[in-house]
Design a protein around this motif. Structure first.
Motif, PDB file in Angstrom:
ATOM      1  N   GLU A 168     -26.972  39.042  27.930  1.00  0.00           N
ATOM      2  CA  GLU A 168     -27.487  40.276  28.518  1.00  0.00           C
ATOM      3  C   GLU A 168     -27.762  40.066  30.001  1.00  0.00           C
ATOM      4  OE1 GLU A 168     -30.659  42.189  26.393  1.00  0.00           O
ATOM      5  OE2 GLU A 168     -29.836  41.550  24.460  1.00  0.00           O
ATOM      6  N   MET A 169     -27.283  41.009  30.804  1.00  0.00           N
ATOM      7  CA  MET A 169     -27.438  40.947  32.244  1.00  0.00           C
ATOM      8  C   MET A 169     -28.195  42.182  32.720  1.00  0.00           C
ATOM      9  SD  MET A 169     -25.689  38.123  32.881  1.00  0.00           S
ATOM     10  CE  MET A 169     -25.219  38.101  34.600  1.00  0.00           C
ATOM     11  N   GLN A 170     -28.561  42.204  33.974  1.00  0.00           N
ATOM     12  CA  GLN A 170     -29.246  43.357  34.543  1.00  0.00           C
ATOM     13  C   GLN A 170     -28.296  44.544  34.641  1.00  0.00           C
ATOM     14  OE1 GLN A 170     -31.076  42.276  38.287  1.00  0.00           O
ATOM     15  NE2 GLN A 170     -31.906  40.390  37.425  1.00  0.00           N
ATOM     16  N   GLY A 171     -28.849  45.745  34.630  1.00  0.00           N
ATOM     17  CA  GLY A 171     -28.049  46.952  34.820  1.00  0.00           C
ATOM     18  C   GLY A 171     -27.350  47.454  33.588  1.00  0.00           C
ATOM     19  N   GLY A 172     -27.612  46.871  32.432  1.00  0.00           N
ATOM     20  CA  GLY A 172     -27.014  47.358  31.192  1.00  0.00           C
ATOM     21  C   GLY A 172     -25.742  46.673  30.754  1.00  0.00           C
ATOM     22  N   THR A 173     -25.290  45.655  31.455  1.00  0.00           N
ATOM     23  CA  THR A 173     -24.097  44.913  31.035  1.00  0.00           C
ATOM     24  C   THR A 173     -24.506  43.835  30.042  1.00  0.00           C
ATOM     25  OG1 THR A 173     -23.004  45.261  33.169  1.00  0.00           O
ATOM     26  CG2 THR A 173     -22.175  43.465  31.795  1.00  0.00           C
ATOM     27  N   THR A 174     -23.847  43.820  28.888  1.00  0.00           N
ATOM     28  CA  THR A 174     -23.993  42.726  27.933  1.00  0.00           C
ATOM     29  C   THR A 174     -22.603  42.193  27.635  1.00  0.00           C
ATOM     30  OG1 THR A 174     -25.976  43.668  26.930  1.00  0.00           O
ATOM     31  CG2 THR A 174     -24.774  42.032  25.634  1.00  0.00           C
ATOM     32  N   PHE A 175     -22.399  40.901  27.871  1.00  0.00           N
ATOM     33  CA  PHE A 175     -21.133  40.263  27.523  1.00  0.00           C
ATOM     34  C   PHE A 175     -21.215  39.809  26.067  1.00  0.00           C
ATOM     35  CE2 PHE A 175     -21.303  39.694  32.156  1.00  0.00           C
ATOM     36  CZ  PHE A 175     -20.056  40.190  32.504  1.00  0.00           C
ATOM     37  N   ASN A 176     -20.265  40.275  25.257  1.00  0.00           N
ATOM     38  CA  ASN A 176     -20.162  39.914  23.846  1.00  0.00           C
ATOM     39  C   ASN A 176     -18.887  39.102  23.683  1.00  0.00           C
ATOM     40  OD1 ASN A 176     -22.332  41.861  22.621  1.00  0.00           O
ATOM     41  ND2 ASN A 176     -21.138  43.091  24.049  1.00  0.00           N
ATOM     42  N   PHE A 177     -18.961  37.986  23.015  1.00  0.00           N
ATOM     43  CA  PHE A 177     -17.833  37.060  22.931  1.00  0.00           C
ATOM     44  C   PHE A 177     -17.167  37.201  21.566  1.00  0.00           C
ATOM     45  CE2 PHE A 177     -20.821  35.778  26.079  1.00  0.00           C
ATOM     46  CZ  PHE A 177     -20.016  35.523  27.163  1.00  0.00           C
ATOM     47  N   VAL A 178     -15.870  37.554  21.590  1.00  0.00           N
ATOM     48  CA  VAL A 178     -15.124  37.902  20.381  1.00  0.00           C
ATOM     49  C   VAL A 178     -14.094  36.815  20.111  1.00  0.00           C
ATOM     50  CG1 VAL A 178     -13.640  39.638  19.311  1.00  0.00           C
ATOM     51  CG2 VAL A 178     -15.437  40.352  20.913  1.00  0.00           C
ATOM     52  N   THR A 179     -14.167  36.211  18.937  1.00  0.00           N
ATOM     53  CA  THR A 179     -13.269  35.097  18.595  1.00  0.00           C
ATOM     54  C   THR A 179     -12.210  35.482  17.574  1.00  0.00           C
ATOM     55  OG1 THR A 179     -14.798  34.354  16.880  1.00  0.00           O
ATOM     56  CG2 THR A 179     -15.060  33.378  19.075  1.00  0.00           C
ATOM     57  N   ARG A 234     -22.470  32.543  33.850  1.00  0.00           N
ATOM     58  CA  ARG A 234     -22.917  33.918  33.669  1.00  0.00           C
ATOM     59  C   ARG A 234     -21.960  34.930  34.319  1.00  0.00           C
ATOM     60  NH1 ARG A 234     -27.963  34.346  31.741  1.00  0.00           N
ATOM     61  NH2 ARG A 234     -28.542  36.215  32.907  1.00  0.00           N
ATOM     62  N   GLY A 235     -20.744  34.502  34.614  1.00  0.00           N
ATOM     63  CA  GLY A 235     -19.765  35.418  35.191  1.00  0.00           C
ATOM     64  C   GLY A 235     -19.734  35.334  36.703  1.00  0.00           C
ATOM     65  N   TRP A 236     -18.742  36.005  37.283  1.00  0.00           N
ATOM     66  CA  TRP A 236     -18.484  35.970  38.727  1.00  0.00           C
ATOM     67  C   TRP A 236     -19.349  36.943  39.501  1.00  0.00           C
ATOM     68  CZ3 TRP A 236     -15.426  32.006  39.548  1.00  0.00           C
ATOM     69  CH2 TRP A 236     -14.444  31.690  38.608  1.00  0.00           C
TER      70      TRP A 236
END
Length: 196
Positions: free
Chosen positions: A101-112, A76-78
């Motif tokens: 989706e993480m707390q605080g409004g961060t969403t990691f989207n994975f682009v291939t 889930r990231g560092w």
């Protein structure tokens, strides 16, 4: 249209990470020393810290998100459960994965499908705000080489790493105009306009 900018801390000899990056040392040997200015002098560098986190969307490489080695689907990231970005983050990777989706409004989207696709998605998400190329060095090199960065903000730590991940290796025909210089005892901030 929003600008594309990049903030990156490097050593005097141009390294954004030290040698032997790993899950236990994501910035490589000695790499943590690059970022002393953020933690030991936050008040003196408040404007630069605020600027780093002011983008409407971010792009980072897979190594910056998960480190080298095998992809871990549970990773889930560092940054813990509330990463500092508070905006959409687009992670360049060859390994498909659903949004995280993480707390605080961060969403990691994975682009291939490459750097241009990630930039188009980030611009769409950022609206009128800037898009930030967050790192690491390989990702920044790709965007600089493609002529897709408008402003480069280097935060130069007064240390010599001697080896690791060098920021500008292989980047040719880069023309920069310094527009602002400031600093403290732990860092020199240089803002460059990329000339096309």
């Amino acid at each position: 249209m929003s600008r594309v900018r990049c903030d990156l801390t490097i050593s005097l000899d141009g390294f954004a990470a030290g040698p032997n990056q790993s899950l236990t040392e994501p910035l490589g040997e000695g790499g943590e020393l690059l970022h002393r200015w953020q933690f030991e002098e936050p008040e003196a560098n408040a404007a630069e810290l605020e600027g780093i986190l002011a983008a409407g969307a971010y792009i980072m490489g897979r190594n910056m998100f998960a480190g080298p080695g095998t992809w871990d689907e549970d990773w889930r990231g560092w940054w813990g459960e509330e990463p500092p970005y508070h905006a959409p983050v687009f992670v360049l990777t060859h390994h498909p994965r659903g949004p995280l989706e993480m707390q605080g409004g961060t969403t990691f989207n994975f682009v291939t499908d490459g750097i241009e696709s990630a930039l188009a998605q980030a611009r769409g998400a950022a609206g009128s705000k800037d898009v930030a190329i967050a790192g690491g060095a390989q990702t920044v090199r790709q965007y600089l080489s493609a002529g897709l960065i408008d402003e480069l903000r280097l935060h130069i730590a007064p240390i010599v790493l001697g080896a690791g991940e060098r920021l500008l290796d292989g980047v040719a025909d880069l023309k920069l105009e310094p527009t602002e210089v400031s600093g403290t005892g732990l860092v020199t901030h240089v803002r460059y306009r990329v000339i096309r």
